[in-house]
Design a protein around this motif. Structure first.
Motif, PDB file in Angstrom:
ATOM      1  N   TYR A  54       5.595   2.895  10.571  1.00  9.30           N
ATOM      2  CA  TYR A  54       3.579   2.429  10.655  1.00  9.30           C
ATOM      3  C   TYR A  54       3.719   1.541  11.071  1.00  9.30           C
ATOM      4  N   TYR A  55       4.261  -0.014  10.976  1.00  7.46           N
ATOM      5  CA  TYR A  55       4.091  -1.406  11.607  1.00  7.46           C
ATOM      6  C   TYR A  55       4.226  -0.613  13.217  1.00  7.46           C
ATOM      7  N   ILE A  56       5.425  -0.431  13.610  1.00  9.00           N
ATOM      8  CA  ILE A  56       5.434  -0.913  15.165  1.00  9.00           C
ATOM      9  C   ILE A  56       4.713   1.239  15.446  1.00  9.00           C
TER      10      ILE A  56
ATOM     11  N   ASN B  70      -0.174   9.923   5.445  1.00  7.04           N
ATOM     12  CA  ASN B  70      -0.697  10.552   5.769  1.00  7.04           C
ATOM     13  C   ASN B  70      -1.939  10.886   4.841  1.00  7.04           C
ATOM     14  N   ARG B  71      -1.174  10.201   3.578  1.00  9.56           N
ATOM     15  CA  ARG B  71      -2.555  10.713   2.266  1.00  9.56           C
ATOM     16  C   ARG B  71      -3.433   8.971   2.549  1.00  9.56           C
ATOM     17  N   LEU B  72      -2.536   8.499   3.085  1.00 10.87           N
ATOM     18  CA  LEU B  72      -2.971   6.721   2.675  1.00 10.87           C
ATOM     19  C   LEU B  72      -4.441   6.651   4.285  1.00 10.87           C
TER      20      LEU B  72
ATOM     21  N   ALA C 133      11.978   6.307   0.850  1.00 15.29           N
ATOM     22  CA  ALA C 133      11.019   6.704   1.488  1.00 15.29           C
ATOM     23  C   ALA C 133      10.035   5.610   1.822  1.00 15.29           C
ATOM     24  N   VAL C 134       9.493   3.983   1.261  1.00 14.98           N
ATOM     25  CA  VAL C 134       8.441   3.210   0.901  1.00 14.98           C
ATOM     26  C   VAL C 134       9.384   2.237   2.671  1.00 14.98           C
TER      27      VAL C 134
ATOM     28  N   ALA D 249       0.891  -1.079  -0.131  1.00 17.00           N
ATOM     29  CA  ALA D 249       0.274   0.273  -0.278  1.00 17.00           C
ATOM     30  C   ALA D 249       0.863   1.262   0.236  1.00 17.00           C
ATOM     31  N   ILE D 250       1.646   1.262   0.730  1.00 19.18           N
ATOM     32  CA  ILE D 250       2.997   2.686   1.130  1.00 19.18           C
ATOM     33  C   ILE D 250       3.516   2.662  -0.536  1.00 19.18           C
TER      34      ILE D 250
END
Length: 666
Positions: free
Chosen positions: A457-459, A302-304, A449-450, A30-31
C-alpha cells in the motif's frame, strides 16, 4: 549557529518529511487492526487441502478456488491463466513441464518380509512428483543401494530393471539412473532425519533439470521414511535380497499449469505493485501460508478502502498466485507492457511458524546489488513499524539477496525490485509430509499479511512527498552500509603489516563500490515519479547523493589514515582477466539460464544457473556494454572472491547459443 534564514529553510524541509514518515506507522496500525488471522488460516487450510496432492487436476481445483476467493474479496480483472504444460514451450530459458496425474500408487516389500512402505492415497508425499507408471498390477524388482552416486561409480553398476535406494535427492542423478535402465528410485534423503515417519517430497524428476519435460524418462519415484530406510539398509547390510512390488497408476499429458491473478484497482496511474507467491506445492508452510497471507493482505486493504479508512492508492495492487518460477516466467513473457508498469514487488514464499520455536523470526532477503532499491529500506521500516510494536517485540533480520524463489524479478532484464520475507518453520518440515496446517501459527500468518499489505500500500500510494521520504530512509541505510563496509577494512589495515598497501587498494575499491551502489538505491525512487517529473526529481535528490559521496570520502580518509601513509598497491594482474576484458556478453532472453534443454553430460562441468548464485549474479551484471572483466570485478565485490571460471562459463554458453559474445580490444 546557522543563519536564521537557513534554519527556517531546514525546518520547513523537515516538517513534511516528519509527517510523511509518520504516515507509515499509522498505515501499519490501521492494517494490523483490520487483518483477520483466522480468515487467513482458513484460506491456508483450503489451499492445502488440494495442493497436498500435487497433481495438475488438483492444481486446477486450487486455481478455481483462488479465482472465486479473489472475486469474493473484491478484486477486479481476476483470471485463471492456462500456461502450457506441454514439456516443450520455453519462457526465458525455463522449459515448461508436462502435465501429470496419478490415481493410486503403492510400494510394498515382498521379500524377505511383507510390509507396505508407501501408499499415495494415505500420504501423497510417498510418491515423487512426475513418477512414471508401472504396468497394470505392478512390477516386482530387486533393491540396489547406491552408496556412491558419482557418474563413474553409477556407470559400473547393473541397475537394469532394479529399484535404486538413494541417500540423497535422486533427482540429481535421475539421468544416470535412466541411462543404466533402472526401474526407478526409492528416496531416503530427508532434510530432517528426526522426522522418523516423515517423507521428503521429491518434486523434481526431469532428466536435465527440475521439471519432467518431453523426452524425460518415465522412471518410478517413491519416498520412504527414515525409520523404513533403516530397516531396508539393515536387511541389505545382512546380505539379504530385498524385493519390492511397485504399483503406480500415473500418466503424462499435454495440459495446463494454471496461475491466478487479480487486482485491487488504483485510482488511475496505470502503474502496479505486485505481491506474488507460489502454488503447486504440497505443504502448508510451503506455500499455502504465503498465498493465504497474500489473499488476506488484499482483502484487508480492500475493506479499509471501502470503509474510507485508507484512500484508494493511485497505483493498482496485483496478486499473482502461480507455480514457482514456471508461472512467473510465463507471466513475464505474456505481459511485457504490464511488467514495464510494475514498480515493485514482494514475494511470499515462507512458513508462518510458531512463535515459541527457535528460528521462526522473519528474515528479509533484499535485492541483488545490481538492483539496489529503496524497497530494501522500506521493507525494514515496515517490519520495525509492526514487529517492534508487538508485546513482546518480535525480532527480525535481513540478509543479502538469495536465489531459490521468485525474487528473480529484480533481474535487470525484468526490472522489478523485489523483497522476500522468510521464516524458518522451527521444526524443519520443508518439502516433507509433516508440513501440515496444525503447525501454522495464526500470529505469524497475521504478521506476514500485515507487513505485505503495508509494503504494497505504501508504494501504491506514494507520491512526491513519500518518494522524498523513501529517498531519505534509503540514504540513512546507505550511510549504514558504507560504514559497515569501511569498519572491518579499517580494522584489517590497523593490524596489517607489509600487505597494508594491497589491503588499502582493495579497501578503497570496496568502499567506492559501496558508495556507488547506495547512490543507485537512493536514485531508485525516481521510478515512482511521473515520467515528466523524473528528471526534476533526480535533480532534487542531488543534495542527498552529494551527502552520501561526502560521507564516502570521509571513510576513505579514515582508511588512508589507518594505512599510516602507505600508498595503495594494486595486486598482481590476473592473466585470465586480460581475456575477459576483450569479451562483452549480450543476453538473448530474460531470466536465468537453466540448461534444462541440455543433457547433463554435455554441460562441460558447468552448473545449471537455475539457482546457482555466482553465475546468476554475473549474468545480472551483463548488460551488453560492460566487458566481462568488469562483470567479474562487480560480481566479486558483491559476493566476495571465488574460483568460478567466468570466462570459460560464458564461452560455453555462447557455444551453446544461450548468449552472444562480442570480441574486441581491451
Amino acid at each position: 549557529m546557522l543563519p536564521k534564514h537557513i534554519r527556517w529553510r531546514l525546518l520547513a524541509a523537515l516538517v513534511p518529511l516528519a509527517a510523511v514518515g509518520a504516515d507509515l506507522p499509522s498505515t501499519v496500525r490501521a492494517i494490523g487492526a483490520e487483518v483477520k488471522p483466522e480468515q487467513a488460516m482458513e484460506y491456508m487450510r483450503r489451499i492445502y487441502a488440494t495442493e497436498r496432492w500435487f497433481t495438475f487436476p488438483k492444481m486446477e481445483e486450487t486455481a478455481r478456488y483462488l479465482e472465486r476467493t479473489m472475486r469474493e474479496i473484491g478484486l477486479k480483472d481476476v483470471e485463471v491463466v492456462p500456461a502450457p504444460a506441454d514439456g516443450v514451450s520455453q519462457f526465458g530459458y525455463w522449459t515448461m513441464p508436462l502435465a501429470w496425474d496419478v490415481k493410486r500408487a503403492r510400494l510394498e516389500m515382498v521379500e524377505p518380509e511383507s510390509q507396505v512402505l508407501a501408499d499415495y492415497e494415505k500420504v501423497p508425499a510417498s510418491l515423487g512428483m512426475w513418477s512414471g507408471p508401472t504396468r497394470p498390477g505392478g512390477v516386482t524388482a530387486e533393491v540396489v543401494e547406491l552408496n556412491d552416486d558419482s557418474p563413474a561409480a553409477v556407470e559400473k553398476l547393473d541397475l537394469k530393471g532394479k529399484l535404486v535406494l538413494t541417500s540423497r535427492n535422486p533427482a540429481g542423478i535421475k539421468w544416470l539412473l535412466a541411462r543404466r535402465g533402472a526401474l526407478g528410485a526409492i528416496n531416503t534423503f530427508t532434510e530432517n532425519a528426526d522426522l522418523k515417519d516423515g517423507r521428503q517430497w521429491i518434486n523434481s524428476w526431469g532428466d536435465h533439470g527440475w521439471a519432467f519435460t518431453k523426452g524425460s524418462a518415465p522412471l518410478v519415484s517413491f519416498s520412504i521414511t527414515p525409520r523404513q530406510a533403516e530397516l531396508l539398509r539393515k536387511l541389505l547390510a545382512a546380505r539379504r535380497t530385498v524385493r519390492l512390488k511397485a504399483e503406480v497408476d500415473s500418466r503424462y499429458y499435454t495440459g495446463t499449469y494454471p496461475y491466478v491473478t487479480g487486482v485491487l484497482a488504483g485510482s488511475g496511474s496505470g502503474e502496479e505493485v505486485l505481491t506474488l507467491g507460489h502454488t503447486a506445492e504440497q505443504g502448508a508452510q510451503d506455500n499455502a501460508t504465503g498465498v493465504a497471507a497474500m489473499l488476506e493482505s488484499l482483502a484487508a486493504l480492500n475493506r479499509l478502502i471501502a470503509a474510507g479508512k485508507l484512500p484508494r492508492p493511485a497505483r493498482s495492487i496485483r496478486i499473482l498466485a502461480m507455480p514457482e518460477m514456471y508461472g512467473t516466467m510465463h507471466y513475464i513473457a505474456a505481459n511485457p507492457e504490464r511488467i514495464g508498469r510494475t514498480v515493485a514487488a514482494m514475494c511470499l514464499d515462507t512458513p508462518a511458524a510458531f512463535y515459541h520455536l527457535a528460528g521462526t523470526e522473519y528474515t528479509f532477503y533484499l535485492n541483488p546489488h545490481v538492483a539496489k532499491s529503496y524497497t530494501d529500506a522500506l521493507v525494514l521500516r515496515v517490519a520495525e513499524a509492526w514487529l517492534a510494536r508487538l508485546r513482546p517485540p518480535r525480532p527480525f533480520h535481513w540478509k543479502p539477496y538469495m536465489t531459490g524463489t521468485d525474487t528473480h524479478l529484480s533481474d535487470p532484464t525484468i526490472g522489478i525490485p523485489t523483497v522476500w520475507p522468510y521464516s524458518g518453520s522451527g521444526v524443519h518440515t520443508h518439502h516433507n509430509s509433516e508440513d501440515k496446517p496444525e503447525n501454522v501459527d495464526a500470529r505469524s500468518l497475521r504478521d506476514l499479511a500485515v507487513m505485505n499489505a503495508a509494503y504494497l500500500y505504501y508504494i501504491a500510494a506514494a507520491g512526491d512527498p513519500e518518494a522524498r521520504w523513501l529517498a531519505e530512509i534509503t540514504l540513512t541505510r546507505g550511510y549504514e552500509q558504507v560504514l559497515a563496509t569501511a569498519a572491518p577494512l579499517l580494522d584489517r589495515l590497523l593490524a596489517a603489516g607489509e600487505e597494508r598497501g594491497q589491503l588499502l587498494h582493495q579497501g578503497l575499491e570496496k568502499l567506492a563500490y559501496a558508495v556507488e551502489r547506495e547512490e543507485a538505491a537512493v536514485l531508485s525512487v525516481v521510478r515512482l515519479a511521473a515520467p515528466q517529473r523524473r528528471e526534476a526529481v533526480r535533480r532534487e535528490l542531488a543534495p542527498l547523493v552529494d551527502n552520501l559521496r561526502r560521507f564516502g570520502r570521509e571513510q576513505e580518509a579514515r582508511l588512508r589514515a589507518g594505512a599510516g601513509g602507505v600508498e595503495p598497491v594494486r595486486s598482481a594482474a590476473d592473466p585470465r582477466m586480460a581475456e575477459a576484458a576483450r569479451m562483452v556478453v549480450k543476453r538473448k532472453r530474460f531470466g536465468t539460464i537453466t540448461l534444462d534443454d541440455l543433457p547433463v553430460d554435455q554441460r562441460e562441468g558447468y552448473p545449471s544457473a537455475a539457482w546457482a548464485l555466482a553465475p546468476i549474479t554475473a549474468l545480472n551484471w551483463c548488460d551488453g556494454r560492460r566487458n566481462l572483466a568488469e562483470v567479474i570485478r562487480l560480481t566479486r565485490l558483491e559476493l566476495g572472491a571465488g574460483e568460478f571460471d567466468f570466462a570459460g562459463y560464458f564461452r560455453f554458453l555462447a557455444r551453446r547459443g544461450y548468449v552472444e559474445i562480442t570480441e574486441g580490444p581491451q
